[in-house]
Design a protein around this motif. Structure first.
Motif, mmCIF file in Angstrom:
data_model
loop_
_atom_site.group_PDB
_atom_site.id
_atom_site.type_symbol
_atom_site.label_atom_id
_atom_site.label_comp_id
_atom_site.label_asym_id
_atom_site.label_seq_id
_atom_site.Cartn_x
_atom_site.Cartn_y
_atom_site.Cartn_z
ATOM 1 N N GLU A 143 0.856 -1.261 0.129
ATOM 2 C CA GLU A 143 -0.002 -0.114 -0.008
ATOM 3 C C GLU A 143 0.750 1.166 -0.046
ATOM 4 O O GLU A 143 0.335 2.186 -0.532
ATOM 5 C CB GLU A 143 -1.048 -0.143 1.049
ATOM 6 C CG GLU A 143 -1.871 -1.079 0.916
ATOM 7 C CD GLU A 143 -3.256 -0.849 1.871
ATOM 8 O OE1 GLU A 143 -3.547 0.417 1.824
ATOM 9 O OE2 GLU A 143 -4.301 -1.848 1.634
ATOM 10 N N GLU A 144 2.005 1.417 0.642
ATOM 11 C CA GLU A 144 3.154 2.440 0.681
ATOM 12 C C GLU A 144 3.483 2.764 -0.715
ATOM 13 O O GLU A 144 3.354 3.946 -1.183
ATOM 14 C CB GLU A 144 4.103 2.090 1.620
ATOM 15 C CG GLU A 144 4.841 3.413 1.892
ATOM 16 C CD GLU A 144 6.013 3.001 2.769
ATOM 17 O OE1 GLU A 144 7.254 2.521 2.509
ATOM 18 O OE2 GLU A 144 5.884 3.067 4.043
ATOM 19 N N SER A 145 3.812 1.836 -1.457
ATOM 20 C CA SER A 145 4.188 1.845 -2.770
ATOM 21 C C SER A 145 3.015 2.546 -3.724
ATOM 22 O O SER A 145 3.216 3.378 -4.586
ATOM 23 C CB SER A 145 4.765 0.743 -3.368
ATOM 24 O OG SER A 145 5.994 0.127 -2.620
ATOM 25 N N LEU A 146 2.058 1.897 -3.348
ATOM 26 C CA LEU A 146 0.725 2.535 -4.311
ATOM 27 C C LEU A 146 0.252 3.755 -4.050
ATOM 28 O O LEU A 146 -0.012 4.670 -4.829
ATOM 29 C CB LEU A 146 -0.409 1.438 -3.885
ATOM 30 C CG LEU A 146 -1.909 1.567 -4.727
ATOM 31 C CD1 LEU A 146 -1.459 1.455 -6.278
ATOM 32 C CD2 LEU A 146 -2.736 0.542 -4.361
ATOM 33 N N ASP A 147 0.480 4.159 -2.740
ATOM 34 C CA ASP A 147 0.073 5.531 -2.253
ATOM 35 C C ASP A 147 1.148 6.430 -2.670
ATOM 36 O O ASP A 147 0.666 7.425 -3.517
ATOM 37 C CB ASP A 147 0.090 5.510 -0.821
ATOM 38 C CG ASP A 147 -0.872 4.965 0.001
ATOM 39 O OD1 ASP A 147 -1.969 4.667 -0.675
ATOM 40 O OD2 ASP A 147 -0.867 4.828 1.233
ATOM 41 N N ARG A 148 2.438 6.021 -2.824
ATOM 42 C CA ARG A 148 3.534 6.882 -3.606
ATOM 43 C C ARG A 148 3.127 7.193 -5.154
ATOM 44 O O ARG A 148 3.332 8.204 -5.810
ATOM 45 C CB ARG A 148 4.870 6.270 -3.096
ATOM 46 C CG ARG A 148 5.616 6.633 -2.258
ATOM 47 C CD ARG A 148 7.009 6.546 -2.114
ATOM 48 N NE ARG A 148 7.290 5.210 -2.546
ATOM 49 C CZ ARG A 148 7.320 4.136 -1.978
ATOM 50 N NH1 ARG A 148 7.291 4.087 -0.758
ATOM 51 N NH2 ARG A 148 7.703 2.803 -2.446
#
Length: 184
Positions: A143-148
């Motif tokens: 999710e962190e990569s997706l958010d970025r």
């Protein structure tokens, strides 16, 4: 690696390169793919229970891995959940596993299937091709990569609609021609 695994991985890579990246269906895919941060795991699971166990292992592996090494995982399972409705029903189990592993908000699972069908569409409607893959596939996403990626991409909320427009312009015959240039 068995010949069958090589065939599954080759078909999955072709789909990623020609459709997902080639048609820009996911504008975030190219960066991790070219950096070799996409793990493609071919499952030997012969039933949903075995797949659930393997999914739990892959979620834990991804959660613990360095994102620079593995940013996302495609768990391709050619031997189980061939029927789309069974595959779709499996997402209750997927959500439960993510919750049990306390990975909600950390990882999420997206779905791709050769017979993918959005609710309210016909089986042959071209928009379904935005989520059609060569084999049933669970996409494990940080999710962190997706958010970025979403923050860096203008109008990310429009991706879904743009994808539908892309495959509608291409048509079913055009989609098939991506993978078989001799297809009519």
């Amino acid at each position: 690696m068995s010949a069958n695994h090589e065939t599954v991985i080759a078909a999955t890579r072709e789909w990623l390169e020609k459709a997902v990246i080639g048609l820009n269906l996911c504008p975030f895919a190219k960066a991790v793919y070219v950096k070799n941060q996409v793990r493609i795991k071919v499952s030997e699971a012969a039933n949903p229970q075995q797949l659930a166990e393997e999914l739990a292992e892959e979620l834990q592996l991804l959660a613990q891995a360095d994102p620079e090494e593995i940013d996302t995982t495609l768990l391709v399972h050619p031997k189980t959940l061939q029927r789309f409705l069974d595959f779709n029903d499996f997402f209750d189990i997927t959500d439960a596993i993510v919750g049990e592993l306390q990975l909600e908000g950390v990882l999420q699972v997206a779905s791709f299937h050769p017979k993918f069908q959005f609710e309210g569409t016909g089986i042959n409607d071209v928009e379904n091709y935005t989520n059609r893959s060569p084999y049933p596939t669970l996409h494990l996403i940080r999710e962190e990569s997706l958010d970025r990626a979403v923050a860096a991409f203008p109008n990310a909320e429009d991706i879904y609609e743009r994808n539908i427009e892309t495959v509608q312009q291409l048509g079913v015959a055009g989609w098939k021609a991506l993978f078989d240039p001799k297809a009519d």
